[in-house]
Design an enzyme around this catalytic site. Structure first.
Site, short mmCIF file in Angstrom:
data_model
loop_
_atom_site.label_atom_id
_atom_site.label_comp_id
_atom_site.label_asym_id
_atom_site.label_seq_id
_atom_site.Cartn_x
_atom_site.Cartn_y
_atom_site.Cartn_z
N ARG A 224 0.81 -0.96 -0.08
CA ARG A 224 -0.05 -0.10 -0.05
C ARG A 224 0.86 1.26 0.00
NH1 ARG A 224 -2.46 3.49 4.10
NH2 ARG A 224 -4.57 3.86 3.32
N ARG B 223 -6.38 5.22 -3.52
CA ARG B 223 -5.69 4.13 -2.42
C ARG B 223 -5.89 2.70 -2.97
NH1 ARG B 223 -6.63 6.43 2.72
NH2 ARG B 223 -6.46 8.19 1.63
N ASP C 112 -7.53 0.21 1.92
CA ASP C 112 -7.65 0.74 3.28
C ASP C 112 -8.51 -0.23 4.09
OD1 ASP C 112 -6.59 2.94 4.53
OD2 ASP C 112 -8.37 4.37 3.73
N ASP D 281 -9.54 -0.97 7.88
CA ASP D 281 -9.52 -0.12 9.21
C ASP D 281 -10.50 -0.68 10.32
OD1 ASP D 281 -8.59 2.46 8.38
OD2 ASP D 281 -10.74 2.73 7.16
O1 GSY Z 1 -10.95 4.99 4.51
C1 GSY Z 1 -11.52 5.55 3.55
C2 GSY Z 1 -11.09 5.78 2.35
N1 GSY Z 1 -11.75 6.52 1.57
C3 GSY Z 1 -13.08 6.11 0.72
C4 GSY Z 1 -13.64 4.84 0.78
O2 GSY Z 1 -13.35 3.92 1.30
N2 GSY Z 1 -14.92 4.80 0.04
C5 GSY Z 1 -15.41 5.88 -0.69
N3 GSY Z 1 -16.36 6.04 -1.39
N4 GSY Z 1 -14.81 7.27 -0.59
C6 GSY Z 1 -13.79 7.18 0.18
N5 GSY Z 1 -12.76 8.33 0.33
C7 GSY Z 1 -11.80 7.88 1.24
S1 GSY Z 1 -10.75 8.64 1.72
#
Ligand code: GSY
Length: 175
Positions: free
Chosen positions: A88, A97, A100, A102
């Site tokens: 990553r 990314r 992620d 979490d």
């Molecule tokens: O951890 C949040 C990463 N992230 C996301 C996501 O996982 N999904 C969507 N739809 N939008 C996001 N914006 C971020 S930053």
């Protein structure tokens, strides 16, 4: 085995670079193979509009329930090393990314500090988290309301389920 009583935790997964479905599937299989972590339930995969920086590709998101004998800190370390193993790259704070991973919830614990904040501080305002969470744990109560109730307050426009089922992460061809 860790000797600690097992805790039910929920993890949020998301990505929007490369092949996020495959990356998320490998992440879940890696965690499931980790000592003290068992992946119990996984939501369908959802395509979700980007939140934050909107000029980026749609995300794929999912939520997994795990049973774990690890502490919250140890579970976070397992998530971080899984992310690292998947190479990553952190770029912009709200930008694209690869993956992620979490911790959303760790039992009923409330934890703040040392790089951990549980429940995840922004989860109740994010439809891309609550839609998959409501699929696998609609009646779970948070701050006095069920996940289903929290979700009913959010705009879910543009969120589509893209897997036919919940077996997408197992690598067996089953969806
Ligand atoms: O951890 C949040 C990463 N992230 C996301 C996501 O996982 N999904 C969507 N739809 N939008 C996001 N914006 C971020 S930053």
């Amino acid at each position: 085995m860790t000797g600690r009583p097992e805790t039910r935790a929920f993890l949020g997964l998301g990505g929007n670079i490369g092949d996020p479905a495959t990356t998320m599937a490998i992440a879940l299989r890696t965690l499931d193979a980790t000592d003290g972590v068992s992946v119990e339930r996984v939501s369908s995969l959802y395509r979700t509009p980007p939140w934050g920086e909107v000029d980026q590709p749609d995300f794929l998101n999912a939520v997994a329930e795990v049973r774990t004998g690890l502490s919250a800190r140890e579970l976070l370390d397992a998530c971080l090393s899984t992310e690292r193993a998947l190479k990553r790259e952190r770029r912009e704070r709200w930008g694209p990314r690869l993956i992620d991973l979490d911790i959303l919830l760790y039992g009923e614990e409330r934890i703040a500090g040392d790089g951990l904040e549980i429940p995840h501080p922004r989860m109740l305002g994010r439809a891309f988290v609550l839609v998959p969470l409501a699929e696998i744990a609609p009646g779970l109560t948070l701050d006095g309301l069920t996940v289903r109730d929290h979700l009913s307050r959010l705009d879910t426009g543009g969120i589509d389920r893209v897997s036919n089922g919940t077996g997408w992460w197992k690598g067996t061809g089953a969806e």
